[in-house]
Design a protein around this motif. Structure first.
Motif, PDB file in Angstrom:
ATOM      1  N   VAL A  82      51.947  37.846  22.940  1.00 11.12           N
ATOM      2  CA  VAL A  82      52.339  36.640  23.675  1.00 11.12           C
ATOM      3  C   VAL A  82      53.347  35.838  22.860  1.00 11.12           C
ATOM      4  O   VAL A  82      54.354  35.350  23.395  1.00 11.12           O
ATOM      5  N   VAL A  83      53.116  35.715  21.570  1.00 13.65           N
ATOM      6  CA  VAL A  83      54.026  34.969  20.697  1.00 13.65           C
ATOM      7  C   VAL A  83      55.408  35.625  20.697  1.00 13.65           C
ATOM      8  O   VAL A  83      56.439  34.932  20.782  1.00 13.65           O
ATOM      9  N   ILE A  84      55.448  36.942  20.634  1.00 11.85           N
ATOM     10  CA  ILE A  84      56.735  37.647  20.661  1.00 11.85           C
ATOM     11  C   ILE A  84      57.468  37.365  21.961  1.00 11.85           C
ATOM     12  O   ILE A  84      58.680  37.097  21.957  1.00 11.85           O
ATOM     13  N   ALA A  85      56.758  37.422  23.088  1.00 13.05           N
ATOM     14  CA  ALA A  85      57.398  37.172  24.385  1.00 13.05           C
ATOM     15  C   ALA A  85      57.938  35.747  24.473  1.00 13.05           C
ATOM     16  O   ALA A  85      59.049  35.521  24.967  1.00 13.05           O
ATOM     17  N   VAL A  86      57.188  34.772  23.971  1.00 14.39           N
ATOM     18  CA  VAL A  86      57.632  33.370  23.996  1.00 14.39           C
ATOM     19  C   VAL A  86      58.851  33.186  23.101  1.00 14.39           C
ATOM     20  O   VAL A  86      59.816  32.507  23.479  1.00 14.39           O
ATOM     21  N   LEU A  87      58.826  33.788  21.918  1.00 11.94           N
ATOM     22  CA  LEU A  87      59.972  33.688  21.011  1.00 11.94           C
ATOM     23  C   LEU A  87      61.218  34.333  21.607  1.00 11.94           C
ATOM     24  O   LEU A  87      62.324  33.795  21.486  1.00 11.94           O
ATOM     25  N   ALA A  88      61.054  35.471  22.255  1.00 10.97           N
ATOM     26  CA  ALA A  88      62.194  36.149  22.863  1.00 10.97           C
ATOM     27  C   ALA A  88      62.815  35.279  23.952  1.00 10.97           C
ATOM     28  O   ALA A  88      64.040  35.194  24.060  1.00 10.97           O
ATOM     29  N   LYS A  89      61.963  34.625  24.744  1.00  8.08           N
ATOM     30  CA  LYS A  89      62.485  33.726  25.786  1.00  8.08           C
ATOM     31  C   LYS A  89      63.190  32.528  25.157  1.00  8.08           C
ATOM     32  O   LYS A  89      64.189  32.046  25.671  1.00  8.08           O
ATOM     33  N   ALA A  90      62.674  32.042  24.035  1.00 12.08           N
ATOM     34  CA  ALA A  90      63.293  30.898  23.360  1.00 12.08           C
ATOM     35  C   ALA A  90      64.694  31.253  22.858  1.00 12.08           C
ATOM     36  O   ALA A  90      65.597  30.419  22.879  1.00 12.08           O
ATOM     37  N   PHE A  91      64.857  32.499  22.402  1.00 12.01           N
ATOM     38  CA  PHE A  91      66.178  32.944  21.950  1.00 12.01           C
ATOM     39  C   PHE A  91      67.104  33.252  23.124  1.00 12.01           C
ATOM     40  O   PHE A  91      68.300  33.345  22.954  1.00 12.01           O
ATOM     41  N   GLY A  92      66.519  33.448  24.277  1.00 12.59           N
ATOM     42  CA  GLY A  92      67.298  33.770  25.472  1.00 12.59           C
ATOM     43  C   GLY A  92      67.138  35.232  25.824  1.00 12.59           C
ATOM     44  O   GLY A  92      67.380  36.100  24.983  1.00 12.59           O
ATOM     45  N   ASP A  93      66.718  35.488  27.057  1.00 13.92           N
ATOM     46  CA  ASP A  93      66.441  36.860  27.491  1.00 13.92           C
ATOM     47  C   ASP A  93      67.668  37.760  27.400  1.00 13.92           C
ATOM     48  O   ASP A  93      67.576  38.918  27.031  1.00 13.92           O
ATOM     49  N   GLY A  94      68.839  37.237  27.754  1.00  7.51           N
ATOM     50  CA  GLY A  94      70.037  38.063  27.797  1.00  7.51           C
ATOM     51  C   GLY A  94      70.790  38.153  26.485  1.00  7.51           C
ATOM     52  O   GLY A  94      71.729  38.931  26.357  1.00  7.51           O
ATOM     53  N   THR A  95      70.369  37.400  25.487  1.00 11.22           N
ATOM     54  CA  THR A  95      71.091  37.400  24.216  1.00 11.22           C
ATOM     55  C   THR A  95      70.646  38.568  23.342  1.00 11.22           C
ATOM     56  O   THR A  95      69.566  39.123  23.513  1.00 11.22           O
TER      57      THR A  95
END
Length: 151
Positions: A82-95
């Protein structure tokens, strides 16, 4: 109770395999992400709750400490998902950064599968009835003596 733990461990392994299937089917779906990954997210909650239950069962049945710890580790690794998914969204899904972080989600999933595999193996070994080598040696030895005495 050890057989129940082995059954829970096998159920958890099945859930993890199905989780990979749901991730792949969501990744190749033409539906929006929220909709296509809904089964993957829902099963993730079960994959968190099942090892928590297993940890309690293992502790109550006085399983080896390593098995109790590995059950808890699976729950912890699920939280990391869950933490990985939240961090990935924080960095931006398309980046690029978001995609690199989100790649860790699959790697962590493989780690979960490896730990669950060890749990299943050890749980099955512990649930089998113990074979006493001393009794079988005595039984075969006493059966062999009369034949030797007769010759």
């Amino acid at each position: 109770m050890r057989k129940a733990f082995a059954g829970l461990a096998t159920l958890l392994m099945l859930a993890v395999v199905v989780q990979f299937y749901f991730a792949a089917s969501g990744a190749f779906s033409t539906a929006p992400n929220d909709e296509s990954f809904r089964p993957h997210r829902a099963l993730g909650y079960l994959i968190f709750l099942l090892p928590v239950l297993m940890t309690v069962v293992a502790a109550l049945t006085r399983m080896p400490g390593r098995l109790i710890g590995m059950s808890g580790l699976v729950a912890g690794l699920t939280i990391v998902q869950v933490v990985i998914a939240v961090l990935a969204k924080a960095f931006g899904d398309g980046t690029t950064a978001g995609q690199l972080v989100f790649g860790l989600h699959a790697v962590n999933g493989l780690a979960i599968m490896a730990v669950v595999g060890r749990i299943v193996r050890q749980a099955r070994e512990l649930s089998r009835p113990a074979v006493s080598t001393g009794d079988t040696a005595e039984a075969s030895g006493s059966a062999a003596r009369p034949a030797q005495a007769a010759s």
